[in-house]
Design an enzyme around this catalytic site. Structure first.
Site, PDB file in Angstrom:
ATOM      1  CB  CYS A  85     -16.588  -4.089   4.402  1.00 42.59           C
ATOM      2  SG  CYS A  85     -17.720  -3.437   5.606  1.00 42.59           S
TER       3      CYS A  85
ATOM      4  CB  THR B 148      -0.919  -0.005   1.247  1.00 39.68           C
ATOM      5  OG1 THR B 148      -1.746  -1.173   1.173  1.00 39.68           O
ATOM      6  CG2 THR B 148      -1.785   1.234   1.314  1.00 39.68           C
TER       7      THR B 148
HETATM    8  C1  LIG Z   1      -2.614  -5.878  -6.025  1.00 40.77           C
HETATM    9  C2  LIG Z   1      -2.348  -5.414  -4.634  1.00 40.77           C
HETATM   10  N1  LIG Z   1      -1.822  -4.201  -4.411  1.00 40.77           N
HETATM   11  C3  LIG Z   1      -1.554  -3.743  -3.180  1.00 40.77           C
HETATM   12  C4  LIG Z   1      -1.847  -4.499  -2.076  1.00 40.77           C
HETATM   13  C5  LIG Z   1      -1.532  -3.952  -0.713  1.00 40.77           C
HETATM   14  O1  LIG Z   1      -0.400  -4.583  -0.173  1.00 40.77           O
HETATM   15  P1  LIG Z   1      -0.108  -4.561   1.409  1.00 40.77           P
HETATM   16  O2  LIG Z   1      -1.096  -5.502   2.031  1.00 40.77           O
HETATM   17  O3  LIG Z   1       1.302  -5.030   1.550  1.00 40.77           O
HETATM   18  O4  LIG Z   1      -0.277  -3.163   1.866  1.00 40.77           O
HETATM   19  C6  LIG Z   1      -2.433  -5.772  -2.232  1.00 40.77           C
HETATM   20  C7  LIG Z   1      -2.799  -6.581  -1.053  1.00 40.77           C
HETATM   21  O5  LIG Z   1      -3.824  -7.216  -1.028  1.00 40.77           O
HETATM   22  C8  LIG Z   1      -2.673  -6.244  -3.548  1.00 40.77           C
HETATM   23  O6  LIG Z   1      -3.200  -7.457  -3.759  1.00 40.77           O
END
Ligand SMILES: Cc1ncc(COP(=O)(O)O)c(C=O)c1O
Length: 389
Positions: free
Chosen positions: A330, A72
């Site tokens: 959600c 993220t």
């Molecule tokens: C495609 C994608 N991007 C970003 C994320 C976010 O990653 P993190 O959980 O390390 O913040 C995820 C997590 O589910 C994801 O699947």
């Protein structure tokens, strides 16, 4: 009750070897990697060794990988950092797609509110972007392109290599969210022609709370977290050396077992698909049949056949000990149909009647047989007319 985990896309269990590597650093190396004394230098050496492993796993240089708190943060850094650098050159357009993860979509939305124009490249019925559409959407005002390598809900893989070549020719930086792809299929920054890329350790048997942003040398991008001079001034904050060690170990192990795991889950996914097809007539399979991550299988029950609530199905499965995910999210306490399923043309009700199975290296045929039998019972109970039963 025997519990079966089929949600490896959400997260994976920690590999005991990763745990072991981290435990030793947690126990013995507490120094601040920025300190000049021996404690600091010891931590720094371990940190840079970890960076090297992570960089190697994606074909990057040591000085192009920066640790973050996860996927993220890497996505936010990429979008906001590239946009800010572009804005200084009078560029105020962002090109992305509607099927991106919220870690991309929400920063893009925030920038839109702040005055950026956003062009959403369309996706086809499989959730794939056509590189020709990307080309058409680029202009002299484009600050960045952000398109995911593989979709986390339906697994569809984009032709990032072709998109990267187009972006490079136009002189526009390309960011790709490879969080879901890394550790499952090969991710190489040069093969993919990307300038910026996001990865996260917990998706491939590493610890949660650490990821990385890859920034190709020469890319104009602002730093994201301001403060100290850590991570070459790109990401302030005392580095988490034990987590970096875990990330590195997971990357190394992931590289070693990539082919084996890929073959394992490919066989299992075929088995699951055949089983589901034989048990539920008229089931809809979401995502590309071949250009797809090997471990994700996403299905919907067609609303024109029967109305089934995906979340009720998930809860029914959970009561039987099977962990899967639905196609809804959600948001502010209300369940919304998945933006990805709506984007590929599923209607609201069908999108809500969705289950994502995601398999991992420990998944077995027996677990899948049990899961499908459980689903048969749960669906049979949930629907009145018995059409899918
Ligand atoms: C495609 C994608 N991007 C970003 C994320 C976010 O990653 P993190 O959980 O390390 O913040 C995820 C997590 O589910 C994801 O699947």
């Amino acid at each position: 009750m025997n519990r079966i985990y089929l949600d490896y896309s959400a997260t994976t269990p920690l590999d005991p070897r990763v745990m072991e590597a981290m435990a030793s650093v947690f126990a013995h190396t507490f120094g601040n990697a920025s300190s000049v004394h021996s404690f600091g230098r010891e931590a720094r050496t371990i940190l840079e060794g970890s960076r090297e492993s992570v960089a190697r796993s994606i074909g990057a240089r040591l000085d192009e990988v920066f640790f973050t708190s996860g996927g993220t943060e890497a996505d936010n850094h990429a979008i906001k950092g590239l946009a800010a650098a572009g804005a200084r050159k009078g560029k105020n357009e962002i090109v992305t797609s509607t099927v991106e993860h919220h870690a991309v979509l929400l920063p893009v939305e925030a920038l839109q509110k702040a005055g950026f124009d956003v062009k959403f490249v369309p996706v086809d019925g499989f959730g794939r972007v056509d590189p020709a559409d990307v080309k058409k959407s680029l202009g002299s005002k484009t600050a960045l392109v952000s398109l995911m390598y593989a979709n986390n809900e339906i697994g569809t893989i984009n032709d990032i290599r072709a998109i990267g070549a187009i972006a490079r020719e136009a002189g526009i930086p390309l960011h790709s969210d490879t969080v879901q792809a890394a550790g499952k299929i090969a991710v190489d920054v040069n093969e993919l022609n990307v300038d910026v890329l996001s990865i996260s350790a917990h998706k491939f048997y590493g610890p949660k709370g650490i990821g990385a942003i890859y920034i190709r040398k020469g890319t104009q991008i602002d730093s994201f977290v301001q403060g100290g001079a850590q991570e070459s001034n790109r990401r302030a904050g005392t580095e988490n050396v034990p987590l970096a060690v875990g990330f590195a170990k997971a990357s190394e192990l992931g590289q070693e077992s990539l082919q084996h795991n890929l073959s394992h889950v490919t066989v299992l996914k075929d088995h699951l698909r055949n089983l589901l097809e034989s048990q539920f007539k008229g089931l809809l399979f979401n995502g590309h049949p071949t250009d797809c991550l090997p471990h994700i299988l996403n299905i919907s029950f067609d609303s024109s056949v029967a109305e089934l609530d995906g979340d009720a199905l998930i809860m029914g499965m959970d009561l039987k000990g099977v962990a899967v995910t639905s196609g809804s999210a959600c948001t502010s306490g209300s369940l919304q149909a998945s933006h990805v399923l709506l984007a590929i043309g599923r209607n609201e009700q069908t999108a809500r009647s969705t289950i994502r199975f995601s398999l991992g290296r420990d998944t077995t045929m027996q677990e899948l047989d049990f899961a499908v039998a459980a689903l048969k019972e749960v669906v049979g109970r949930a629907q009145k007319a018995g059409i899918y039963g």
